[in-house]
Scaffold this active site. Sequence first.
Site, PDB file in Angstrom:
ATOM      1  CG  ASN A   1      -1.700   1.221   1.426  1.00  0.00           C
ATOM      2  OD1 ASN A   1      -1.835   2.016   0.483  1.00  0.00           O
ATOM      3  ND2 ASN A   1      -2.248   1.430   2.611  1.00  0.00           N
TER       4      ASN A   1
ATOM      5  CE  LYS B   1       0.115   3.355   4.647  1.00  0.00           C
ATOM      6  NZ  LYS B   1       0.170   3.441   6.077  1.00  0.00           N
TER       7      LYS B   1
ATOM      8  CG  HIS C   1      -5.775   1.912   5.180  1.00  0.00           C
ATOM      9  ND1 HIS C   1      -5.269   2.934   5.943  1.00  0.00           N
ATOM     10  CD2 HIS C   1      -4.787   0.990   5.080  1.00  0.00           C
ATOM     11  CE1 HIS C   1      -4.010   2.633   6.282  1.00  0.00           C
ATOM     12  NE2 HIS C   1      -3.701   1.460   5.761  1.00  0.00           N
TER      13      HIS C   1
ATOM     14  CD  GLU D   1      -2.603   5.609   6.717  1.00  0.00           C
ATOM     15  OE1 GLU D   1      -2.582   5.603   5.479  1.00  0.00           O
ATOM     16  OE2 GLU D   1      -1.711   5.071   7.424  1.00  0.00           O
TER      17      GLU D   1
ATOM     18  CD  GLU E   1      -3.591  -2.510   7.477  1.00  0.00           C
ATOM     19  OE1 GLU E   1      -2.453  -2.746   7.100  1.00  0.00           O
ATOM     20  OE2 GLU E   1      -4.206  -1.482   7.178  1.00  0.00           O
TER      21      GLU E   1
ATOM     22  N   GLY F   1       2.415   2.338  10.654  1.00  0.00           N
ATOM     23  CA  GLY F   1       3.356   3.449  10.473  1.00  0.00           C
ATOM     24  C   GLY F   1       4.072   3.843  11.752  1.00  0.00           C
TER      25      GLY F   1
ATOM     26  CB  SER G   1       5.253  -1.682  11.870  1.00  0.00           C
ATOM     27  OG  SER G   1       4.817  -0.356  12.111  1.00  0.00           O
TER      28      SER G   1
END
Length: 261
Positions: free
Chosen positions: A10, A12, A96, A98, A168, A174, A214
């Site tokens: 991904n 981003k 996701h 985010e 996730e 991140g 991560s």
Amino acid sequence: MMRRPLIAGNWKMHKTPLETEAFLQSLLRLLPDPTGVDTLLLPPYTSLDRAGRLLRGQQVLLGAQDVHPAPSGAFTGAVSAAMLAACGCTHVLVGHSERRHVFGDSDLLVRRKLRTVLDHGLIAVLCIGETLDDRRNDQTGAILERQLDTALDDVSGGQAASLLIAYEPVWAIGTGETASPDQAQSAAVWIRGWLSSRYTSSFAQSTRILYGGSVKPDNVGALQSQPDLDGMLVGGASLDPVPFLEIIQASIAAVDREALC
Ligand code: PGA
């Protein structure tokens, strides 16, 4: 039951179309053929058309990071499922963290996006996961349950065949802090239990569950060796073809070890 592992990258909001092309040329040169593991790349919208042309006939799959639920219309800045399919996408991420936490996508919006992906014959990668506070307050199961209940409320078993789930944990994305193999495995077992009661146990056994947060070349082996984890959703470490390839290779090695046992 053998579930073919999948490693997804991904990107981003990273990489121009030219940078995408350079990455794909290196990856395709280095990727062993056939890998025994599915590889999926999720570039930003602006790179999809170019990536789709370069990946035509190749073993690397293409997906998008998000979608708008409507088929077309006055939605400035948005992209429809048909547009993604026309660029060569076969997969779309929905929910996701985010999108949920930075852009405010609600559980109901995630459901509408998921529907649209499935209605267009695309494969949805549904992302779910708890925050650090949720985990500290022992709410992980309740959060996963709410996210799954809402997203899959009106999705039949037949439609859900085009579904992958990515666990996730928000606190691991991140941050450099990875869920332990045990934590990721327990969440995957929990999700499989939910799928089994919502659909059937054979459906639950055949659905691929990914871990994301991560993932790096040095931790992927232990994660991929967990019996209920079928692949990884990789963010930062997918931006350079070398670590991304190392993750794919470590994943192939973990699968080969399992096959020998
Ligand atoms: P990360 O991102 O690997 O950089 O933690 C994972 C993701 O957002 O899917």
